[in-house]
Enzyme design. Structure first.
Site, short mmCIF file in Angstrom:
data_model
loop_
_atom_site.label_atom_id
_atom_site.label_comp_id
_atom_site.label_asym_id
_atom_site.label_seq_id
_atom_site.Cartn_x
_atom_site.Cartn_y
_atom_site.Cartn_z
N HIS A 62 -20.54 -26.43 52.51
CA HIS A 62 -21.12 -27.48 53.34
C HIS A 62 -20.34 -28.78 53.09
CE1 HIS A 62 -25.29 -25.39 53.94
NE2 HIS A 62 -24.45 -25.11 54.91
N ASP A 64 -20.89 -31.91 52.76
CA ASP A 64 -21.24 -32.94 51.79
C ASP A 64 -20.88 -32.53 50.36
OD1 ASP A 64 -23.28 -31.04 52.09
OD2 ASP A 64 -24.85 -32.40 51.44
N HIS A 65 -20.30 -31.33 50.22
CA HIS A 65 -19.87 -30.88 48.89
C HIS A 65 -18.36 -30.63 48.82
CE1 HIS A 65 -23.98 -30.24 47.17
NE2 HIS A 65 -24.24 -30.36 48.46
N HIS A 140 -28.93 -20.51 48.75
CA HIS A 140 -28.82 -21.56 49.75
C HIS A 140 -28.49 -20.91 51.11
CE1 HIS A 140 -28.59 -25.61 51.09
NE2 HIS A 140 -27.30 -25.70 51.18
#
Lengths: 301, 301
Positions: A62, A64-65, A140
């Site tokens: 993802h 944001d990582h 996740h």
């Protein structure tokens, strides 16, 4: 052990909050964990020397990582890095990076080594004489790992007052610290336990983000010194946690309690909340030693 | 016409300088030009409404011009964007973005339309009744285009004092503004030039970054109102310009002079220089109307 939080907010970079990235300093290693957009600027802001980063661990793909990874890799090139860089992350990460380097005709001038992950069981990623790093499989929306950093037990502590009672050559002290019995200059065999104490308790750090409430991780992180666990939501939005496969502060605290960790650090806060203190308040209802991550915050253990 | 510089420094994002990105507001369009890492944060900092951006133009695939694109596209999704987004850029840009969206299982919920470029001749990318956008082929280490934004001529200006001399129905004024002759209520044909003046001169903006000194662009940008031209180096480092296919401030000024533009804006400064005023001083030796870009600076024309 020193942990520098470069970013700990969910979803998108904003004017005053950064997506996930942190630096763990442990036994002279500087491990970069996750690399959201803007990570290289936060590294500069926190005066972390780029050349000391030799291993980057990416939990999942993802944005944001991981959206800051290609920029950091490119900047290393512009800084004329020569030493190896190891990148550990989900299968696909190599293709993402190499496609962009290829199309920009900007191959790195240093060895860039990818270690792609797809196992659903814990895997040993790195090990030397003092530290090991393994994956923590998480739950996740896409394939995700946390990471468990463990110090190995150090040498036993010399009890100086005790060892001075015997006529022991100083050149043998190193072997005594390694647990060996020792022969004094008087020909006497001195049992190790008389002149040493146990080594300092090895520290360990578990990074668990992003994940739904996932008790399956507990056996692996049992008794860990420090647990960083995501807590995207407060109780008021608990119904959002399961479908998005994130956790609430209370769920993070339950994991910490069951795993009997030394300290819980909460992070990955949704930017919908103006006051992150509430995360701590809610977690404290289940676990007593809770701290909040925040961008630029440094923890030393 | 309003130009907001989000970033104008070369190579890598730093604590206080951003890589290339800018927003051109022209005839109610908000065009985003290039999108280095951190662009979405700079958009927020400059209070530019994300939903007004419908067209993004990427000059080339070096990271300091495009590494912020995938993050911006992802943030649009998280903000529940519904309207189309058009991305114009070199062949390969679609693969870079879609690979990352695929691996993160984060397809956009809005139409994302790529217009991939590989022509070495100018191409018309966008046109409506008021504005057109075309590529300006540039000379850089990889395939690169600048972009030329042109207003179309507006209606002719009514000369109120003149038209009042005739008995002309007000409902016919619109047609007069479009250049038509008009019949007065007295049956007299009034030639258009007696009651109108020429329209305001249409504005135009040429964005030329990154590029070596490239006089081939001059015919296309002749008489442009505003030229943004890269100037990565000062004279003291002029020997670096040719091999890296960048320009010096003086070379940018020579292009501005030959093209007879109204104003030259310099940008894409190497971060090796602590004082960017020297770029202006050097350019002024060849061209009189020079301004410096800087992060957060707004130009209105």
């Amino acid at each position: 052990m020193k942990l520098t939080i470069l970013g700990c907010y969910a979803a998108t970079p904003r004017t005053f909050t950064n997506p996930t990235s942190q630096v763990l300093e442990i036994n002279n290693h500087l491990f970069l964990i996750d690399c959201g957009e803007g990570t290289q600027v936060e590294l500069r802001r926190n005066k972390i020397k780029f050349s000391r980063i030799k291993h980057i661990f990416i939990s999942h793909l993802h944005g944001d990582h991981c959206f800051g990874l290609v920029g950091l890799i490119s900047t290393f090139r512009l800084l004329n890095r020569e030493s190896e860089l190891h990148v550990y992350g989900p299968k696909g990460i190599k293709e993402i990076i190499t496609l962009q380097l290829k199309l920009s005709k900007s191959w790195t001038n240093y060895p860039l080594l990818f270690h792609e992950l797809d196992s659903k069981s814990p895997e040993l990623l790195f090990e030397d004489e003092k530290v090991s790093v393994e994956t923590i499989p998480l739950d996740h929306r896409i394939y995700t790992n946390g990471f468990l950093f463990k110090e190995k037990p150090g040498p036993r502590k010399l009890l100086i007052n005790e060892i001075m009672k015997y006529n022991i050559d100083v050149s043998l002290y190193q072997s005594v610290k390694m647990g060996k019995d020792v022969e004094s200059n008087d020909g006497e065999i001195i049992p190790n336990h008389l002149v040493t104490g146990p080594p300092a308790k090895p520290m360990s750090y578990a990074f668990c983000s992003d994940t739904a409430y996932y008790p399956e991780m507990i056996s692996q992180i049992k008794n860990t010194s420090i647990l960083y666990h995501e807590s995207t939501f407060l109780e008021v939005n608990r119904e959002l946690a399961a479908p998005t496969k994130h956790s609430t502060a209370i769920q993070a605290a339950l994991i910490a309690k069951e795993a009997n960790v030394g300290k819980l650090i909460l992070g990955h806060f949704s930017t919908r909340y103006p006051n992150i203190q509430l995360f701590k308040e809610e977690a404290l209802s289940e676990f007593s030693n809770v701290e909040l991550a925040d961008d630029g915050k440094i923890f030393t253990f």
